[in-house]
Motif scaffolding. Sequence first.
Motif, mmCIF file in Angstrom:
data_model
loop_
_atom_site.group_PDB
_atom_site.id
_atom_site.type_symbol
_atom_site.label_atom_id
_atom_site.label_comp_id
_atom_site.label_asym_id
_atom_site.label_seq_id
_atom_site.Cartn_x
_atom_site.Cartn_y
_atom_site.Cartn_z
ATOM 1 N N ALA A 124 4.453 0.040 2.025
ATOM 2 C CA ALA A 124 4.300 -0.284 0.608
ATOM 3 C C ALA A 124 3.668 0.880 -0.150
ATOM 4 N N PHE A 125 2.681 1.522 0.453
ATOM 5 C CA PHE A 125 2.028 2.672 -0.170
ATOM 6 C C PHE A 125 3.014 3.832 -0.306
ATOM 7 N N THR A 126 3.821 4.052 0.709
ATOM 8 C CA THR A 126 4.843 5.104 0.651
ATOM 9 C C THR A 126 5.833 4.830 -0.465
ATOM 10 N N SER A 127 6.233 3.576 -0.603
ATOM 11 C CA SER A 127 7.164 3.188 -1.662
ATOM 12 C C SER A 127 6.596 3.499 -3.040
ATOM 13 N N LEU A 128 5.328 3.181 -3.247
ATOM 14 C CA LEU A 128 4.693 3.469 -4.536
ATOM 15 C C LEU A 128 4.582 4.968 -4.790
ATOM 16 N N MET A 129 4.260 5.728 -3.745
ATOM 17 C CA MET A 129 4.146 7.175 -3.892
ATOM 18 C C MET A 129 5.494 7.819 -4.243
ATOM 19 N N LEU A 130 6.574 7.234 -3.765
ATOM 20 C CA LEU A 130 7.898 7.731 -4.117
ATOM 21 C C LEU A 130 8.285 7.344 -5.539
ATOM 22 N N THR A 183 12.400 2.256 1.350
ATOM 23 C CA THR A 183 11.048 1.831 1.734
ATOM 24 C C THR A 183 10.699 0.478 1.110
ATOM 25 N N PHE A 184 11.157 0.238 -0.114
ATOM 26 C CA PHE A 184 10.920 -1.055 -0.766
ATOM 27 C C PHE A 184 11.603 -2.180 0.015
ATOM 28 N N TYR A 185 12.848 -1.946 0.414
ATOM 29 C CA TYR A 185 13.594 -2.971 1.150
ATOM 30 C C TYR A 185 12.950 -3.240 2.502
ATOM 31 N N ILE A 186 12.583 -2.190 3.224
ATOM 32 C CA ILE A 186 11.950 -2.366 4.534
ATOM 33 C C ILE A 186 10.647 -3.144 4.402
#
Length: 205
Positions: free
Chosen positions: A53-59, A183-186
């Motif tokens: 989730a953090f990776t998704s936000l950073m992207l 990343t959002f879907y995962i």
Amino acid sequence: MSTPPSLRETACKECGIIVHLPLHLSGSQYRCPRCNALIYRRGQKFSHIIVMAFTSLMLFVPLTFLPILDLNIMGLEAQSTLFQALWMVYRDGYYGIAFIAMMTGVLIPPIMMLLLLAMLVPLHFGYRPKKVRLWYRLYEKMYDWGMAEVYLISIVVSMVKLHGMGSLHIGLGFYMFIFFFITFYITTVWFNPDDIWYDDDALDH
């Protein structure tokens, strides 16, 4: 007859039979004894979901201002970012489409990731937030509307239509959006909201 304190009472969503599940679930999944429908499946560890989730936000942060498409027509170059594309749709009079695309593809997905972090980070460190029920309900309501893939498809359609008008180059923002969507879907697939209500299991994550 009352339910033993070591069991939790729930109903099968398919046939309605009342099933007693252990409070501290040890198995990966539980099925209905009558119709074999899936009643519960353990999600991924909270630590894994938090990282994703953090990776998704950073992207998501850089893709809001990085160019998605770069179009060159007879020497005239135009770049389009995520919000510029939405503004063009709104400016052309497609107010409903612009609003839906903004909500489902731009606003709701990052808000869902923020809600997940607000719930799971404290639980991961052994603390249950007072507003976890509110955040959980908000997440559930947004789940069916978090359709980043709709915006991604619209970008691809735009690329196909604009390709014959001039020299079209895919910007870095487009690739960032793809990685954000993945990343959002995962994250949403890994997260099982039911895990929040099993205290010991949640804290062990």
